[in-house]
Write an enzyme that holds these catalytic residues in place. Structure first.
Site, PDB file in Angstrom:
ATOM      1  N   HIS A 104     -27.928 -25.780  -4.427  1.00 10.18           N
ATOM      2  CA  HIS A 104     -26.616 -25.430  -4.973  1.00 10.18           C
ATOM      3  C   HIS A 104     -25.478 -26.179  -4.323  1.00 10.18           C
ATOM      4  CE1 HIS A 104     -29.247 -21.941  -5.941  1.00 10.18           C
ATOM      5  NE2 HIS A 104     -28.693 -22.160  -7.128  1.00 10.18           N
ATOM      6  N   HIS A 124     -24.985 -24.244 -10.598  1.00  8.06           N
ATOM      7  CA  HIS A 124     -24.907 -24.434 -12.028  1.00  8.06           C
ATOM      8  C   HIS A 124     -23.740 -25.320 -12.411  1.00  8.06           C
ATOM      9  CE1 HIS A 124     -22.485 -20.933 -10.977  1.00  8.06           C
ATOM     10  NE2 HIS A 124     -21.818 -21.087 -12.089  1.00  8.06           N
ATOM     11  N   GLY A 158     -25.856 -23.438 -17.975  1.00  7.71           N
ATOM     12  CA  GLY A 158     -24.940 -23.471 -19.119  1.00  7.71           C
ATOM     13  C   GLY A 158     -25.006 -24.740 -19.938  1.00  7.71           C
ATOM     14  N   MET A 178     -32.190 -22.256 -19.525  1.00  7.13           N
ATOM     15  CA  MET A 178     -32.771 -20.900 -19.520  1.00  7.13           C
ATOM     16  C   MET A 178     -32.529 -20.229 -20.865  1.00  7.13           C
ATOM     17  SD  MET A 178     -31.795 -19.600 -15.682  1.00  7.13           S
ATOM     18  CE  MET A 178     -32.750 -18.103 -15.801  1.00  7.13           C
ATOM     19  N   SER A 179     -31.375 -19.499 -20.961  1.00  5.70           N
ATOM     20  CA  SER A 179     -31.131 -18.701 -22.167  1.00  5.70           C
ATOM     21  C   SER A 179     -30.983 -19.575 -23.414  1.00  5.70           C
ATOM     22  CB  SER A 179     -29.891 -17.822 -21.972  1.00  5.70           C
ATOM     23  OG  SER A 179     -28.805 -18.633 -21.592  1.00  5.70           O
TER      24      SER A 179
END
Ligand SMILES: [Zn+2]
Lengths: 272, 337
Positions: A104, A124, A158, A178-179
Site C-alpha cells: 500500500h 487502492h 476501483g 474485485m466487485s
C-alpha cells in the site's frame, strides 16, 4: 509480457455462486484470487477444489494469505498481504507456486522487489466501496511505485475498464478487479469488457521494425500501402520487403502488417 | 611498403589492380565529384568524365572538386573536375567531355574505348536508364547511386547476373523528389558514394564474390538503414536485359529535347544531333542587344528576355530561372532558329 488481469473474490458470495462465476470468467482473466478472509483454512481448501472442479485451470487460482491451502489444494499461487508471513520466510516452501505481494505504500515496493515477488498488487488507486473513507493512492503514487519496481506492479482498487489506458500509461503491468467482476450482475460480460479494454491498449502498443528501427503503429489491419502513405511514399518508386520477402506492387494494398513484422523500404530517388 | 598505393594494397593483398582499368563516369555533380576523387586517388588508369553543366555557387556546398574561382569562371564541370583531379593524381589519364550524356554521345564513348565500369553520377532517371541499356548492350557493369535530402540509395547492376534497373523499376519514376524540392546535405552524398565507391573498387579488382547484391538505402537524418536482396526481381521479359532486349532507351529521337535540371530551376534545351555553333559569332550577335554577354572558351552566357541563358559549343542551351520546357524551347528557337 502481456498486461495482466486478476479477478478477486469479494468475500460476499457463497461457494456455489462464486465457483460458477469463476467458471464463467476464467477464460477472460489471467488469475482468480480467492480472498475470503472470514473463512477457515478448511473452507478455503474446498473453494479451491470447487473452482478446479468447475473447470478453472489450477495455475490461474491464487489463494490469499494461506500458502498451506494453496499447496494442499494444488493452486497456482499465493497472494501475501502485509499481515501474512513474509515472502522471505515462506520462500523455502513455495515450490513452483507463484507469489504476489500486496503493497500500500510506495516505500514497500523496494522490499517486495528484494523478496523477488512475482507481482505486486498496489492500491487502492481509485475510490472503492471496499475501502470506504480511505483516500485513494491515485495515479501519481502508482507511477512512483511502478517506476521503482522491476517486478510487475498490478493496480488495484476501483478500476473500471476505461481506467486501463491511464493505469497502463502510469506503468502498471496489470489490473486486479474485485466487485467490478465478482459482484457484477453479468460477471462474464464484465470480465470480457476488461479484457477488451486491455487488448485495445495492446494494439495501440503494437510495434513493427521499419528499416531497422522499432516503430509503434496504432491501426488494426494496416496495409503496406497505408504504411507507405504515412511516410508520404504512396505511389512512389519503392521496393518493399516484409520479413525477407519482396511485396509485389499489386499486393501492397492487400498485405496487412502484424506485430513484430520487419519491413524494409527502399525508395529510388533521382538526385545526385 | 611505402609506395603511393601501399595502404590500399595492404588491404587488397594485391599489387595495384587498378592501373589498367578504365571507368566512364556519367555526371560530375555531387556524386560524380566524390566518385572521381576516390577513383583518381585509388590510382585508376583512365577516367572519362562526361557532364553537361557548369560550376555554379549552389554546387560548392557539396560538390567537392570545385572552388569559388570555378564558380566565378562558370567553368564546365568536366573541365573543372579534370583540373582538380590532375592536381590530386597526375598519373591518371583523364578525359573531360562537356556534353549531354544522351544515347549517341555515350554509345560513341563506349565504341571508342569500352570501359570496365560505368558509374552513375547523374541527377536524373532518364540518363540512368540510358546507362542501364548501355550496360546491358556492352555487357559492362554499372553502379546506380542517387541521393536527395538526407537519403542515399545504391545498387550494383551486373549484366547477365543481377536484375537491371528496368527490372527493378518498370516505369521511369516521376522526378518527384529532387535536390530542387527537398534539398540535399553533403553527408548524404558521401554516404551514397561510399557505397558506390566500395563496389567500384571490388569490381575493378575483380572481386566478384564480394559484391553487394542488395539494393541499399540510408537516411542519415532519420537514422535508418535498409537493404533488400533484389535477386528475385529479375524479369524474364525485361526490355533491357532479357534475351529479347531491345534497349528502349538507346533509341535516339530526332527532335529538340528539353530537360528540367535537378536543383537548378533551369531547363536544358538540346538540339537534334550535334549542331556545332560558332560561339564568338553568336556572342557578337547578342552583344548588339545585351552588354552582359560573357564567354570563357567553353560556353557563352547572356541575358535574354530577362532570363540568363548559357550556350555550350555542342549547341545545348540552359535557360535559368525557368522550369517551363516549352518557354525554354521557344526562347532557343527565337535565338538560334
Ligand atoms: Zn532487366
Amino acid at each position: 509480457m502481456t498486461f495482466q488481469l486478476h479477478a478477486i473474490t469479494t468475500g460476499t458470495l457463497e461457494l456455489a455462486q462464486a465457483s460458477s462465476t469463476a467458471a464463467a470468467i476464467h477464460s477472460f482473466v489471467d488469475y482468480i484470487h480467492i480472498r475470503e478472509k472470514q473463512r477457515s483454512a478448511r473452507e478455503l481448501l474446498y473453494w479451491v477444489e470447487a473452482f478446479r472442479k468447475a473447470g478453472v485451470p489450477a495455475e490461474k487460482i491464487i489463494v490469499n494469505d494461506r500458502l498451506d491451502v494453496a499447496l494442499a489444494a494444488g493452486a497456482g499461487g499465493v497472494q501475501l498481504t502485509e499481515s501474512s508471513v513474509p515472502l522471505k520466510q515462506v520462500r523455502p516452501f513455495l515450490r513452483q507456486l507463484a507469489a504476489g505481494c500486496s503493497v500500500h505504500e510506495p516505500a514497500a515496493v523496494a522490499h517486495a522487489n528484494e523478496e523477488r515477488a512475482d507481482w505486486i498488487l498496489f492500491g487502492h488507486i481509485y475510490d472503492t466501496a471496499s475501502k470506504p473513507g480511505r483516500k485513494p493512492r491515485g495515479l501519481e503514487t502508482l507511477q512512483a511505485a511502478a517506476y521503482a519496481s522491476r517486478v510487475p506492479v498490478i493496480a488495484i482498487g476501483g478500476i473500471k475498464p476505461h481506467h486501463i489506458r491511464e493505469v497502463k500509461a502510469a506503468g502498471a503491468k496489470g489490473v486486479a478487479v474485485m466487485s467490478g467482476i465478482f459482484a457484477s450482475k453479468d460477471p462474464a460480460a464484465a470480465a470480457a469488457s476488461y479484457q477488451t479494454a486491455i487488448k485495445k491498449e495492446e494494439i495501440n502498443d503494437m510495434h513493427i521494425v521499419v528499416n531497422g528501427k522499432s516503430t509503434p503503429i496504432s491501426l488494426q489491419e494496416l496495409t503496406i500501402e497505408e504504411l507507405l502513405a504515412s511516410y508520404s511514399l504512396q505511389g512512389k518508386a519503392v521496393i518493399v520487403e516484409i520479413n525477407g520477402h519482396i511485396v509485389p506492387k499489386e499486393r501492397l494494398g492487400l498485405t496487412t502488417i502484424q506485430e513484430g513484422d520487419r519491413i524494409e523500404i527502399v525508395q529510388f530517388v533521382g538526385g545526385g | 611498403m611505402n609506395s603511393r598505393y601501399s595502404r590500399q594494397e595492404l588491404f587488397l593483398k594485391e599489387e595495384h589492380p587498378y592501373a589498367n582499368k578504365h571507368v566512364l563516369l556519367v555526371g560530375a555533380g555531387a556524386l560524380g565529384s566524390a566518385l572521381a576523387e576516390m577513383l583518381v586517388r585509388a590510382g585508376i588508369g583512365q577516367l572519362t568524365i562526361i557532364d553537361r553543366d557548369y560550376v555554379d555557387w549552389t554546387n560548392l556546398q557539396r560538390q567537392q572538386l570545385y572552388n569559388e574561382q570555378d564558380a566565378r569562371d562558370s567553368l564546365p564541370k568536366a573541365e573543372a573536375a579534370k583540373k582538380r583531379l590532375q592536381e590530386i593524381n597526375s598519373d591518371v589519364s583523364i578525359s573531360a567531355i562537356t556534353a549531354d550524356a544522351g544515347p549517341q554521345e555515350l554509345s560513341a564513348l563506349m565504341d571508342e574505348k569500352c570501359p570496365d565500369l560505368l558509374l552513375d553520377g547523374t541527377d536524373n532517371f532518364e540518363t540512368r536508364f540510358i546507362i542501364n541499356d548501355l550496360s546491358q548492350k556492352y555487357q559492362v557493369p554499372w553502379i546506380y547511386g542517387a541521393c536527395v535530402g538526407s537519403q542515399g540509395v545504391s545498387c550494383v547492376i551486373v549484366p547477365g547476373e543481377t536484375p537491371c534497373l528496368a527490372c527493378l523499376l518498370d516505369v521511369l519514376p516521376a522526378e518527384g523528389m529532387t535536390c530542387d524540392t527537398a534539398g540535399i546535405i553533403a553527408p548524404a552524398v558521401q554516404m551514397t558514394t561510399a557505397f558506390q565507391g566500395a563496389e567500384a573498387l571490388k569490381i575493378l579488382a575483380g572481386r566478384w564474390e564480394d559484391i553487394r547484391r542488395e539494393l541499399v538505402g540510408v537516411d542519415l537524418w532519420k537514422n535508418t538503414y535498409s537493404s533488400i536482396s533484389t535477386v528475385s526481381l529479375k524479369k524474364a521479359d525485361c526490355p533491357s536485359c532479357s534475351d529479347t532486349a531491345v534497349y528502349p532507351y538507346l533509341t535516339e529521337e530526332n527532335q529538340t529535347k528539353t530537360a528540367v535540371l535537378c536543383g537548378r530551376n533551369t531547363v536544358q534545351v538540346r538540339p537534334p544531333n550535334n549542331r556545332a555553333f560558332n560561339l564568338p559569332e553568336i556572342a557578337a550577335m547578342l552583344k548588339q542587344w545585351d552588354a552582359s554577354v560573357k564567354m570563357n572558351g567553353f560556353l557563352l552566357s547572356a541575358i535574354v528576355s530577362g532570363k540568363r541563358i548559357v550556350l555550350f559549343q555542342d549547341g545545348r542551351m540552359l535557360v535559368h530561372g525557368s522550369k517551363d520546357p516549352e518557354e525554354a524551347k521557344k526562347l532557343y528557337q527565337r535565338l538560334l532558329g
